[in-house]
Scaffold this active site. Structure first.
Site, PDB file in Angstrom:
ATOM      1  N   ASP A 100       0.825  -1.203   0.000  1.00  0.00           N
ATOM      2  CA  ASP A 100       0.000   0.000   0.000  1.00  0.00           C
ATOM      3  C   ASP A 100       0.865   1.262   0.000  1.00  0.00           C
ATOM      4  O   ASP A 100       2.030   1.228   0.408  1.00  0.00           O
ATOM      5  CB  ASP A 100      -0.901   0.030   1.246  1.00  0.00           C
ATOM      6  CG  ASP A 100      -1.912  -1.103   1.229  1.00  0.00           C
ATOM      7  OD1 ASP A 100      -2.267  -1.567   0.127  1.00  0.00           O
ATOM      8  OD2 ASP A 100      -2.344  -1.511   2.320  1.00  0.00           O
TER       9      ASP A 100
HETATM   10  N1  URA Z   1      -1.206  -5.993   3.846  1.00  0.00           N
HETATM   11  C1  URA Z   1      -1.710  -4.746   3.865  1.00  0.00           C
HETATM   12  O1  URA Z   1      -2.747  -4.499   4.469  1.00  0.00           O
HETATM   13  N2  URA Z   1      -1.055  -3.786   3.187  1.00  0.00           N
HETATM   14  C2  URA Z   1       0.097  -4.001   2.529  1.00  0.00           C
HETATM   15  O2  URA Z   1       0.657  -3.073   1.955  1.00  0.00           O
HETATM   16  C3  URA Z   1       0.611  -5.301   2.514  1.00  0.00           C
HETATM   17  C4  URA Z   1      -0.060  -6.292   3.179  1.00  0.00           C
END
Ligand code: URA
Length: 241
Positions: free
Chosen positions: A102
């Site tokens: 993310d």
């Molecule tokens: N899980 C998440 O919630 N976000 C990420 O970026 C990676 C794994």
């Protein structure tokens, strides 16, 4: 010389299995002749045309990158935000991330221009462990850790983290640190798992991917994977199948 289906998959055109189908269906030409035999060998020195498209070959590149916060994992962003490719030279512009982290997640991200490798690493059936450290709102209880370990339903699939550990609680600031290892690759998986037991993730970092760690890299830094590491990753994914 390599098997034709391997060359096609290596070029990133499609999977090896799909390449086999294309060969059997007479969709592949080598040096002007249609090839239907699966055992046929060729090299990137040959002119290989698949469904009318000339195969392009480039040196395979594999990077381990420490993604900073505030960077998107797409190769372009409509909102003009920084992308992971902004950390690479112009010459590497054909690489792309293996899976996603993310915008606000930091940590270990692989990038490559090897389509077959990327598909293998991301395929859920290969179950490569990824270790995350999450800072969450609220005080996580032993009961909630147990609940996470016993499996959480996400998108109608029960997700079983390989490991969950409550590392620290901070009563003063009402936060907790949780270590969690998962081997699936669902969107926002760690955040959704933690939310399912009532805790919003406020910071998330991916520390490992399989046996790879960030080592001494700092946010925004990268290094190439060694040929041995690439081979080991291939073996990891093959052994898990
Ligand atoms: N899980 C998440 O919630 N976000 C990420 O970026 C990676 C794994």
């Amino acid at each position: 010389m390599e098997r034709l289906q391997k060359l096609i998959a290596e070029s990133g055109y499609c999977s090896r299995r799909k390449a086999e189908e294309l060969i059997k269906n007479g969709k592949v030409m080598v040096n002007g002749s249609i090839i239907r035999e699966l055992g046929t060998k060729a090299s990137f020195g040959d002119e290989i045309i698949v469904e009318g498209n000339m195969l392009e070959h480039e040196e395979k590149e594999y990077y381990l990158f420490y993604k900073p916060r505030g960077v998107v994992c797409t190769t372009k962003d409509d909102k003009g935000r920084k992308t992971v490719l902004d950390f690479f030279d112009e010459t590497n512009k054909r690489i792309y991330p293996v899976g996603r982290l993310d915008y606000d997640t930091t940590g270990l991200l692989l990038l490559t221009n090897d389509g077959e490798f990327a598909n293998l690493m991301m395929h859920p059936s290969y179950k490569i462990d990824k270790f995350y450290v999450a800072k969450v709102k609220g005080i996580v209880t032993g009961y909630e850790v147990k609940k996470l370990k016993s499996g959480i339903l996400l998108d109608n699939v029960k997700i079983f983290p390989s490991r969950v550990k409550l590392k620290r609680i901070d009563k003063k600031n009402n936060t907790s640190i949780v270590e969690i290892t998962i081997h699936d690759g669902k969107n926002h998986e760690v955040k959704r798992l933690m939310e399912s037991v009532g805790h919003e993730v406020i910071k998330l970092k991916r520390e490992t991917f399989g046996f790879l760690t960030l080592g001494t890299l700092k946010p925004g830094e990268k290094r190439r994977l060694s040929p041995k590491e690439v081979k080991q990753l291939y073996n990891l994914s093959i052994n898990k199948n």
